[in-house]
Scaffold this motif. Sequence first.
Motif, short mmCIF file in Angstrom:
data_model
loop_
_atom_site.label_atom_id
_atom_site.label_comp_id
_atom_site.label_asym_id
_atom_site.label_seq_id
_atom_site.Cartn_x
_atom_site.Cartn_y
_atom_site.Cartn_z
N ASP A 46 0.83 -1.21 0.00
CA ASP A 46 0.00 0.00 0.00
C ASP A 46 0.86 1.26 0.00
OD1 ASP A 46 -2.45 -1.45 0.23
OD2 ASP A 46 -2.15 -1.60 2.40
N ILE A 49 2.60 1.95 -3.31
CA ILE A 49 1.69 2.51 -4.32
C ILE A 49 1.45 3.99 -4.06
CG2 ILE A 49 -0.70 2.43 -5.16
CD1 ILE A 49 -0.55 -0.65 -4.54
N GLY A 52 4.52 5.97 -4.91
CA GLY A 52 4.71 6.07 -6.35
C GLY A 52 3.81 7.12 -6.98
N MET A 71 8.60 -3.91 -9.57
CA MET A 71 8.43 -3.99 -8.12
C MET A 71 8.82 -5.39 -7.66
SD MET A 71 4.86 -3.62 -5.88
CE MET A 71 4.61 -1.89 -6.28
N THR A 122 2.71 2.01 -15.38
CA THR A 122 2.73 2.24 -13.93
C THR A 122 1.36 2.03 -13.28
OG1 THR A 122 4.63 3.73 -14.05
CG2 THR A 122 3.15 4.00 -12.17
N PHE A 126 0.60 -0.85 -10.44
CA PHE A 126 0.15 -0.56 -9.08
C PHE A 126 -1.22 -1.21 -8.82
CE2 PHE A 126 2.71 3.67 -8.61
CZ PHE A 126 3.88 2.94 -8.54
N ASP A 127 -2.09 -1.19 -9.83
CA ASP A 127 -3.41 -1.81 -9.68
C ASP A 127 -3.28 -3.31 -9.42
OD1 ASP A 127 -6.52 -1.40 -10.38
OD2 ASP A 127 -5.84 -3.27 -11.27
N HIS A 130 -1.90 -3.97 -5.93
CA HIS A 130 -2.90 -3.72 -4.90
C HIS A 130 -3.95 -4.82 -4.86
CE1 HIS A 130 -6.62 -1.83 -3.23
NE2 HIS A 130 -5.75 -1.44 -2.33
N TRP A 138 -8.05 1.27 -2.35
CA TRP A 138 -7.30 1.93 -3.42
C TRP A 138 -7.41 3.46 -3.35
CZ3 TRP A 138 -3.95 0.94 -7.36
CH2 TRP A 138 -3.92 1.80 -8.45
N ARG A 212 -7.54 1.33 -12.70
CA ARG A 212 -6.81 1.38 -13.97
C ARG A 212 -7.69 1.89 -15.11
NH1 ARG A 212 -4.43 -3.34 -16.91
NH2 ARG A 212 -5.16 -2.15 -18.68
N VAL A 377 11.01 -0.78 -5.36
CA VAL A 377 10.42 -0.30 -6.62
C VAL A 377 11.41 0.60 -7.35
CG1 VAL A 377 8.52 0.99 -7.68
CG2 VAL A 377 8.10 -0.33 -5.60
N TYR A 379 11.14 2.76 -10.98
CA TYR A 379 10.33 3.07 -12.16
C TYR A 379 10.84 4.34 -12.81
CZ TYR A 379 7.10 6.39 -9.66
OH TYR A 379 6.53 7.44 -8.98
#
Length: 553
Positions: A46, A49, A52, A71, A122, A126-127, A130, A138, A212, A377, A379
């Motif tokens: 969590d 995310i 990020g 990740m 990205t 992340f979706d 999670h 979320w 997303r 992570v 990115y």
Amino acid sequence: MPALGAQPAPKPASAVESANGMVVSASTIASQVGRDVLANGGNAVDAAIATGFALAVTYPTAGNIGGGGFMVIRFPDGRATTIDFRERAPVAATPSMFTDSTGNYSARLHHGSHKAVGVPGTVAGFDLAHQKYGKVTWAKLVDPAARMADTGFMVPVGLAASLGSPRLQERLAAYPATMAAYYRAGKPYAAGERMVLSDLGNTLSRIRDLRRDGFYKGTTAHLITAEMRKNGGLITEQDLLAYEAKERAPVRGIFKGYDVITMPPPSSGGVAMIEMLNILEGLDLKGAGHNSPQYVHWLAESMRRAFRDRAIHLGDPDFTKPPVDRLTSKAYGTRLRSTIDANKASPSSPADVTQGYESDETTHYSVVDKDGLAVSVTYTLEAGYGLGAVVEGAGFLLNNEMGDFNGKPGLTDSTGLIGTAPNVASPGKRMLSSMSPTIVAKDGKLVAVVGSPGGRTIINTVLQVVLNLIAFDMPAQLAVNAPRLHHQWLPNAITVEREGFDAATLDALRAKGHVVRIGSQQGTAHSIVIDARTGKKLGAADPRDRDAGAIGH
């Protein structure tokens, strides 16, 4: 993101301690967002995310929703997994897409046009993370970034210096939406002034409310594809709908009894780093002395061999079959070690495979929660600020990651272009990367979370931080602060950070036949180390990043 010529920040002597959770990132503001998630019951996934998404607001040089990355997750029981959210090539991509009307390779098309934009990963990454491993809702993870973009944040020193660079302003001036977002009447923000990013806030709000689908469908997708049509890009709404992040098994190695858990292809970093650790394991590194001529020689020779293998073998595993098991085996490391002359540099022939372009501008962050769940992570947008183009009406920067594909099939030359088959552009393919998010454990217990930006230097930066911790028993902050070096097969040279290597060491390396170059700073390895005695989390922000911060709770 220091401006050119900026003085580095003072190096802290010790890490930040916390008995519970810890977040370390390139932006103190974003680290605080992640820390607050941990303090309010969220787990490390969590917090990663939330951090990020916050970095997409406060660290635009590499923090993003318009790029992609990797990740690595290690669970308290020792299990581990990875999330691959690397960008993909659009359906219209071809191996020769970076050639002009005469069939000649074009660096502008490859790196500086809308054809260089890969389908962003990205938000999908992340979706996926999670859905599988998150704990809190979320919306609570995205909302802090959305609100911060909408109401504004105080511009930190590093961001002000970066946006104030005349070279960057000249580059971004080609994109009116970018100038409107990050400058006021064409003038850069001063440190401490409030920056409001309303369009980005609206996009993040759609992501908050629709997950997303708030990015890959509807308003945001329409804005992306309109940007593509207007500027000759290739991404369509179908490309966006079809994007999928992937969960992959990590690459694992063992070095002196420590478990090294890192990213598999399409990252080359994990394979190359474990190959180098296997080479180095049979050498008396501590006896040679940290950054001594002998130690640097051994490092450079292991780097030389791993980077050659990287270029020959590695690419998207959905399109090619890289020999990961062979390259990461102890037997292969032993064989390569036997080819190293302790007193003489090996040759790197221009006839051998050389490396392609990969920008230094990436970002890495590390998270550990109170239960020992660890997340690493890395990115990126590729170049600093990516392509430099903000999507009009959507407020976020586009990547230029297609530049990580080979420029043209068969085009390999001494300037650094590479044309080997595993990494040519193809529809839906993910481009090769050096990003190396890594987690270290021993005897079933978490030891460290490590990673770095820096293009191809990423692999060698992470390698050296791991060696500093394991082979030299350095405290966390000193392991991050220590001077670094880089070798990548071709060009055939060792590049060392300007401060930290004395003249006698460099002369001794030259006497062994090495070409030595003095470079600027290498990487920003925002790391977390677990104190083996107390169990405390030690957050070590890299002082090479001016706005970085380690924050625990």
